[in-house]
Design a protein around this motif. Structure first.
Motif, PDB file in Angstrom:
ATOM      1  N   ASP A 110      -9.296  -0.813 -11.938  1.00 17.94           N
ATOM      2  CA  ASP A 110      -8.374   0.125 -11.308  1.00 17.94           C
ATOM      3  C   ASP A 110      -7.170   0.355 -12.224  1.00 17.94           C
ATOM      4  O   ASP A 110      -6.749  -0.561 -12.941  1.00 17.94           O
ATOM      5  N   GLN A 126       0.865  -1.175   0.000  1.00 19.76           N
ATOM      6  CA  GLN A 126       0.000   0.000   0.000  1.00 19.76           C
ATOM      7  C   GLN A 126       0.909   1.236   0.000  1.00 19.76           C
ATOM      8  O   GLN A 126       1.646   1.479   0.954  1.00 19.76           O
ATOM      9  N   ARG A 127       0.848   2.019  -1.078  1.00 16.43           N
ATOM     10  CA  ARG A 127       1.777   3.132  -1.253  1.00 16.43           C
ATOM     11  C   ARG A 127       1.231   4.459  -0.729  1.00 16.43           C
ATOM     12  O   ARG A 127       1.963   5.453  -0.705  1.00 16.43           O
ATOM     13  N   ASP A 128      -0.038   4.500  -0.336  1.00 15.04           N
ATOM     14  CA  ASP A 128      -0.645   5.755   0.115  1.00 15.04           C
ATOM     15  C   ASP A 128      -0.605   5.843   1.644  1.00 15.04           C
ATOM     16  O   ASP A 128      -1.234   5.037   2.336  1.00 15.04           O
ATOM     17  N   HIS A 142      -4.192   0.270 -11.541  1.00 16.91           N
ATOM     18  CA  HIS A 142      -3.087  -0.622 -11.201  1.00 16.91           C
ATOM     19  C   HIS A 142      -3.318  -2.058 -11.639  1.00 16.91           C
ATOM     20  O   HIS A 142      -2.417  -2.901 -11.463  1.00 16.91           O
ATOM     21  N   PRO A 160      -4.215  -1.589  -5.363  1.00 21.40           N
ATOM     22  CA  PRO A 160      -5.058  -0.738  -6.203  1.00 21.40           C
ATOM     23  C   PRO A 160      -5.158   0.670  -5.612  1.00 21.40           C
ATOM     24  O   PRO A 160      -4.900   0.884  -4.420  1.00 21.40           O
ATOM     25  N   THR A 161      -5.540   1.624  -6.440  1.00 21.05           N
ATOM     26  CA  THR A 161      -5.567   3.015  -5.985  1.00 21.05           C
ATOM     27  C   THR A 161      -6.736   3.319  -5.055  1.00 21.05           C
ATOM     28  O   THR A 161      -6.652   4.257  -4.257  1.00 21.05           O
TER      29      THR A 161
END
Length: 341
Positions: A297, A229-231, A299, A266-267
């Motif tokens: 998505d 998870q990049r966020d 991604h 996913p975003t």
């Protein structure tokens, strides 16, 4: 015992699934219809690569056939829910006889959660094993197929909040859990993750209390896929960083440092019910194919590219998994491989 669980990428005899029926997970007719269409999409995708047998509740075969078409075998047995990864047997090889065998974990509705029913599901593993004539090895360990992932060379991934959680195995020590796991899977080293993804816990709808197969999975001996998870706004940002760091510091049963492949989440961060745990890690490997979760998505294709590089000899098929995730799982959760022995 002399049991050995082949890795998921080893050849399969077939895939087992369970057909959604009326229950709290699919509370309305619209929910049930959507679930059946989603399960059918997975079954048809898998059937392109190997045989599929769908276990249906009594009187449910006709509804299944209408959506599945003619290529999927149907059998009727009593069911509560539809997560064959967890309620079905874990198929293994008896190395003493060379024959197929089945592990029947104790099943208690993912830790006796208030929404779960398991009177019938607790018997499904034995029903499926009987259908294929596999001897059954029962164990008092409360566990599910989504709570384990093996590399086929002695290593198993586990989660502290699953096998060591008081909802499943109160009073069990880490050593006792490992001994039971190793005896039934033929593994000799357990790598413990501290927890699963945020939405897999109470307060976020249906969940398993931390199954490993949504956060980390072996892709080959020495290679492990990890949800990333990049966020920073999502709580799984810290969870996935911790898991990736822990795995990079580990060696497998053969002493190899793990090659950790991070797969971006996913975003989408949330839906009407709160945080989502949409994950590409919850994929299914079948003979010649990868059935990969899709979420409409940006991604999706990024993830598909990662899987194509990792599995160049397999065809990657994207299947919309949003309805399945709304019920508490993903594509891996609704499938269970029977290895070819």
């Amino acid at each position: 015992m002399t049991l050995y669980m082949p890795p998921e990428w080893a050849p399969h005899e077939r895939t087992w699934m369970a057909w959604p029926g009326p229950n709290p997970t699919f509370a309305t007719p619209d929910d049930l219809d959507a679930a059946r269409r989603a399960w059918a999409s997975v079954a048809r995708a898998v059937r392109r690569f190997e045989p599929v047998t769908m276990v249906c509740g009594p009187g449910q075969a006709a509804s299944a056939r209408a959506l599945l078409g003619p290529g999927v075998e149907l059998v009727e047995r009593e069911l509560d829910d539809a997560w064959m990864r967890d309620i079905g047997p874990t198929f293994v090889r008896d190395t003493a006889t060379g024959r197929l065998a089945a592990v029947d974990w104790t099943f208690n509705g993912w830790g006796a959660q208030e929404w779960a029913r398991w009177e019938h599901d607790a018997k499904v593993a034995r029903h499926v094993a009987d259908l294929v004539g596999a001897p059954v090895h029962s164990t008092p360990l409360v566990n599910e197929g989504g709570g384990i992932h093996v590399d086929g060379e002695g290593t198993v991934l586990l989660t502290e909040t699953v096998q060591l959680g008081p909802e499943r195995n109160p009073g069990w020590t880490r050593e006792r859990v490992e001994a039971e796991i190793h005896a039934h899977l033929g593994t000799r080293k357990a790598i413990w993750l501290p927890r699963g993804l945020t939405a897999d816990y109470p307060g976020h709808g249906f969940g398993t209390l931390g199954h490993v197969d949504i956060v980390a999975a072996f892709a080959a001996p020495g290679v492990v896929l990890v949800h990333s998870q990049r966020d920073p706004a999502h709580p799984d940002f810290e969870v996935s960083r911790e898991v990736a760091g822990l795995l990079r510091a580990q060696t497998d049963a053969r002493g190899r440092a793990l090659d950790v492949v991070e797969v971006p989440a996913p975003t989408a961060l949330a839906d009407d019910d709160g945080w989502v745990d949409h994950s590409y890690i919850n994929h299914y490997l079948c003979d010649g194919g990868v059935v990969l979760c899709a979420f409409d998505d940006p991604h999706d294709e990024l993830a598909a590219g990662i899987f194509r590089r990792l599995f160049p000899d397999r065809t990657v098929t994207l299947v919309d998994a949003r309805t399945i995730f709304a019920g508490g799982g993903g594509i891996h959760c609704v499938t269970q491989q029977q290895p070819r022995i």
